[in-house]
Design a protein around this motif. Structure first.
Motif, PDB file in Angstrom:
ATOM      1  N   CYS A  50      13.748  27.651  40.278  1.00  0.00           N
ATOM      2  CA  CYS A  50      13.308  26.448  40.991  1.00  0.00           C
ATOM      3  C   CYS A  50      14.296  26.050  42.086  1.00  0.00           C
ATOM      4  O   CYS A  50      13.911  25.849  43.225  1.00  0.00           O
ATOM      5  CB  CYS A  50      13.133  25.285  40.013  1.00  0.00           C
ATOM      6  SG  CYS A  50      11.797  25.547  38.823  1.00  0.00           S
TER       7      CYS A  50
ATOM      8  N   ARG B 156      16.565  27.722  43.475  1.00  0.00           N
ATOM      9  CA  ARG B 156      16.862  28.863  44.344  1.00  0.00           C
ATOM     10  C   ARG B 156      18.315  29.328  44.204  1.00  0.00           C
ATOM     11  O   ARG B 156      19.160  28.634  43.658  1.00  0.00           O
ATOM     12  CB  ARG B 156      16.550  28.569  45.820  1.00  0.00           C
ATOM     13  CG  ARG B 156      15.206  27.956  46.058  1.00  0.00           C
ATOM     14  CD  ARG B 156      14.079  28.671  45.379  1.00  0.00           C
ATOM     15  NE  ARG B 156      13.472  29.739  46.173  1.00  0.00           N
ATOM     16  CZ  ARG B 156      12.599  30.613  45.711  1.00  0.00           C
ATOM     17  NH1 ARG B 156      12.224  30.583  44.447  1.00  0.00           N
ATOM     18  NH2 ARG B 156      12.092  31.525  46.484  1.00  0.00           N
TER      19      ARG B 156
ATOM     20  N   ARG C 119      14.694  23.618  47.932  1.00  0.00           N
ATOM     21  CA  ARG C 119      13.566  24.023  48.775  1.00  0.00           C
ATOM     22  C   ARG C 119      13.313  22.964  49.847  1.00  0.00           C
ATOM     23  O   ARG C 119      13.224  21.784  49.545  1.00  0.00           O
ATOM     24  CB  ARG C 119      12.308  24.180  47.921  1.00  0.00           C
ATOM     25  CG  ARG C 119      12.500  25.163  46.783  1.00  0.00           C
ATOM     26  CD  ARG C 119      11.164  25.556  46.214  1.00  0.00           C
ATOM     27  NE  ARG C 119      11.349  26.288  44.968  1.00  0.00           N
ATOM     28  CZ  ARG C 119      10.524  27.243  44.550  1.00  0.00           C
ATOM     29  NH1 ARG C 119       9.483  27.570  45.263  1.00  0.00           N
ATOM     30  NH2 ARG C 119      10.745  27.855  43.407  1.00  0.00           N
TER      31      ARG C 119
ATOM     32  N   ASP D 168      10.750  22.016  51.178  1.00  0.00           N
ATOM     33  CA  ASP D 168       9.576  21.165  50.974  1.00  0.00           C
ATOM     34  C   ASP D 168       9.887  19.982  50.044  1.00  0.00           C
ATOM     35  O   ASP D 168       9.014  19.180  49.747  1.00  0.00           O
ATOM     36  CB  ASP D 168       8.395  21.981  50.445  1.00  0.00           C
ATOM     37  CG  ASP D 168       8.634  22.492  49.021  1.00  0.00           C
ATOM     38  OD1 ASP D 168       9.677  22.164  48.415  1.00  0.00           O
ATOM     39  OD2 ASP D 168       7.765  23.227  48.511  1.00  0.00           O
TER      40      ASP D 168
ATOM     41  N   SER E  84      10.479  19.880  46.961  1.00  0.00           N
ATOM     42  CA  SER E  84      10.045  19.973  45.564  1.00  0.00           C
ATOM     43  C   SER E  84      11.249  20.096  44.617  1.00  0.00           C
ATOM     44  O   SER E  84      11.201  19.610  43.491  1.00  0.00           O
ATOM     45  CB  SER E  84       9.094  21.151  45.380  1.00  0.00           C
ATOM     46  OG  SER E  84       9.693  22.342  45.873  1.00  0.00           O
ATOM     47  N   TYR E  85      12.291  20.755  45.091  1.00  0.00           N
ATOM     48  CA  TYR E  85      13.510  20.883  44.283  1.00  0.00           C
ATOM     49  C   TYR E  85      14.717  20.630  45.172  1.00  0.00           C
ATOM     50  O   TYR E  85      14.837  21.225  46.249  1.00  0.00           O
ATOM     51  CB  TYR E  85      13.602  22.281  43.653  1.00  0.00           C
ATOM     52  CG  TYR E  85      12.460  22.568  42.702  1.00  0.00           C
ATOM     53  CD1 TYR E  85      12.485  22.079  41.390  1.00  0.00           C
ATOM     54  CD2 TYR E  85      11.353  23.292  43.118  1.00  0.00           C
ATOM     55  CE1 TYR E  85      11.432  22.324  40.529  1.00  0.00           C
ATOM     56  CE2 TYR E  85      10.296  23.541  42.254  1.00  0.00           C
ATOM     57  CZ  TYR E  85      10.339  23.058  40.960  1.00  0.00           C
ATOM     58  OH  TYR E  85       9.300  23.297  40.112  1.00  0.00           O
TER      59      TYR E  85
ATOM     60  N   MET F 195      12.024  19.416  34.376  1.00  0.00           N
ATOM     61  CA  MET F 195      13.326  20.053  34.170  1.00  0.00           C
ATOM     62  C   MET F 195      13.786  19.975  32.717  1.00  0.00           C
ATOM     63  O   MET F 195      14.470  20.875  32.223  1.00  0.00           O
ATOM     64  CB  MET F 195      14.342  19.359  35.080  1.00  0.00           C
ATOM     65  CG  MET F 195      15.774  19.763  34.836  1.00  0.00           C
ATOM     66  SD  MET F 195      16.794  19.193  36.202  1.00  0.00           S
ATOM     67  CE  MET F 195      18.409  19.238  35.440  1.00  0.00           C
TER      68      MET F 195
END
Lengths: 246, 199
Positions: A82, A84, A90, A92, A94-95, A123
């Motif tokens: 998630c 990375r 990310r 976007d 999201s995370y 999470m």
């Protein structure tokens, strides 16, 4: 299990926990008092720091542990799906990006999620107690805090950055720093290099009172801001230089 | 020539011949009689639903065999088969299959490759499925903690993901695969299995 070799130290920490807890809670009070006097009337001294960041249990154990970045890199593997590689998050939103965050902040957030003080259903299963101990949390925090922060974070639309700067420097910089560098000793997160959409999402959640482990002083400061103002601040923060002095 | 060297020269061969069979030969014999009928001698077995073992990490094969032996992982066929094994056989078998060369798998539904790759690389942000690459590494080759899944048979990969999802397979580390699979739809399971098969 990861962290197994460090168990004896955890035991020692547990033994002396209450004494250290009292010491750190005392320190937190001193810091809170210092902060309120430095910031003038804007920071109400009546709100004890311990309300949003109680120094107890495994949070204290993890903060006292010496984090090992090499072990942290391994323990972080399961998080990478998630957050990375290297915790870059990310764009976007999201995370979130975790790279370069203060280790104290990371420990606070991880232990708060585990304890339910910060709700994160997505999470939680991954960070529940079946696999990770306070030492692992300290290791992960040590690893992530040492990761470099590239300037490729998600940026805002860039239309009201001036407004964002004015609000940020007036209301936010006293804790999060002129350059968004945060303050590890006071558990204030670094915001520079963070993804715009994540910043915006968290601002809104904090304003709505949905982020239960937020500093109540921040909630008060964010409450009067409009959607457009929050957007401008997030936009500005996402454009803060990542190479600023920390 | 020194005395020990002379002794070795004259008696070494006899001494070697008297030693018990080395572990490698044991393992190869076991492979032939016990494992190869399903998994293939080269670990690229062709029986549907039976996993490919070639190139799998030895540490992973060892853990699975031990889990079958202890009953932590169950499968009708494997539970029967491991009854003929002893825990001391495990390292040799694991090392044998770990050093076999994995062959490329066979793609059956090329139309699924795109969505399968997206799942592997990025996961599903909306439903919180992490990207497989986070643990299983680029190219799905795995590492010392997470198994190689590249080239695995679709049928086997699908079955395992569903077993994790349904809580029927529970020997994953820190429940990680159970948590991940619980968030996956059937379509996502099929797509990612197809993508893996082609690696």
């Amino acid at each position: 299990m990861i962290g197994g070799a460090h168990r004896p130290r955890e035991k020692t920490v547990r033994k002396t926990k209450s004494r250290r807890a009292r010491a750190i809670v005392g320190l937190a009070w001193v810091l809170a008092a210092a902060a309120s006097s430095a910031n003038g009337p804007a920071a109400p001294a009546a709100e004890p720091e311990t309300m949003w960041n109680e120094m107890q249990g495994e949070k204290l154990q993890a903060l006292r542990a010496r984090g090992d970045p090499a072990r942290g890199e391994i323990a972080f593997e399961v998080c990478q799906g998630c957050h990375r590689a290297h915790g870059l998050g990310r764009p976007d939103g999201s995370y979130p990006r975790l790279a370069g965050q203060h280790d104290t902040v990371l420990i606070k957030q991880m232990t708060d999620v585990r304890a339910g003080r910060r709700r994160n259903d997505r999470m939680l299963p991954f960070i529940e107690r079946h696999g990770l101990g306070p030492q692992d949390i300290a290791d992960i925090a040590a690893y992530l805090s040492r990761q470099s922060v590239p300037p490729d974070n998600g940026k805002g639309p860039g239309v009201n950055v001036g407004t964002g700067e004015t609000i940020y420097q007036d209301k936010c910089a006293s804790c999060h720093g002129t350059y968004g560098e945060g303050d590890g000793e006071r558990f204030y997160p670094r915001v520079s290099g963070q993804h715009y959409k994540y910043l915006l999402h968290e601002e809104r959640d904090i304003r709505a009172g949905l982020r239960a482990n937020a500093d109540s002083r921040m909630v008060e400061r964010v409450k009067p801001l409009s959607d457009a103002e929050l957007d401008a601040v997030a936009d500005y923060m996402s454009r803060l230089p990542v190479t600023a002095p920390r | 020539m020194g005395e020990p060297a002379r002794l070795w020269r004259y008696h070494g061969a006899w001494l070697l011949a008297c030693l018990p069979l080395p572990a490698v030969a044991d393992a190869e014999q076991l492979v032939t009689t016990v494992c190869a009928p399903c998994h293939g001698a080269d670990g690229n077995g062709v029986v549907a639903g039976v996993p490919r073992l070639a190139g799998l990490q030895a540490v992973y094969i060892s853990k699975q065999l031990k889990d079958y032996l202890s009953g932590k992982r169950r499968n009708e066929t494997m539970s029967m088969v491991v009854a003929s094994l002893d825990e001391s056989d495990v390292p040799g078998l694991a090392a044998y299959y770990a050093r076999q060369q994995p062959a490329r798998g066979e793609v059956r539904q090329p139309a699924l490759l795109g969505s399968g790759k997206a799942m592997f690389d990025d996961g599903n942000v909306d439903s919180g499925v992490p990207a497989c690459v986070g643990c299983h590494q680029e190219g799905a080759v795995g590492n010392e903690r997470n198994p190689r899944i590249a080239g695995q048979h679709q049928d086997y990969a699908i079955e395992q993901m569903k077993q994790f999802r349904d809580g029927k397979r529970t020997n994953d580390r820190n429940k990680a695969m159970r948590i991940v699979a619980e968030r996956m739809t059937d379509d996502e399971v099929h797509a990612v299995a197809e993508y893996l098969a082609g690696l």
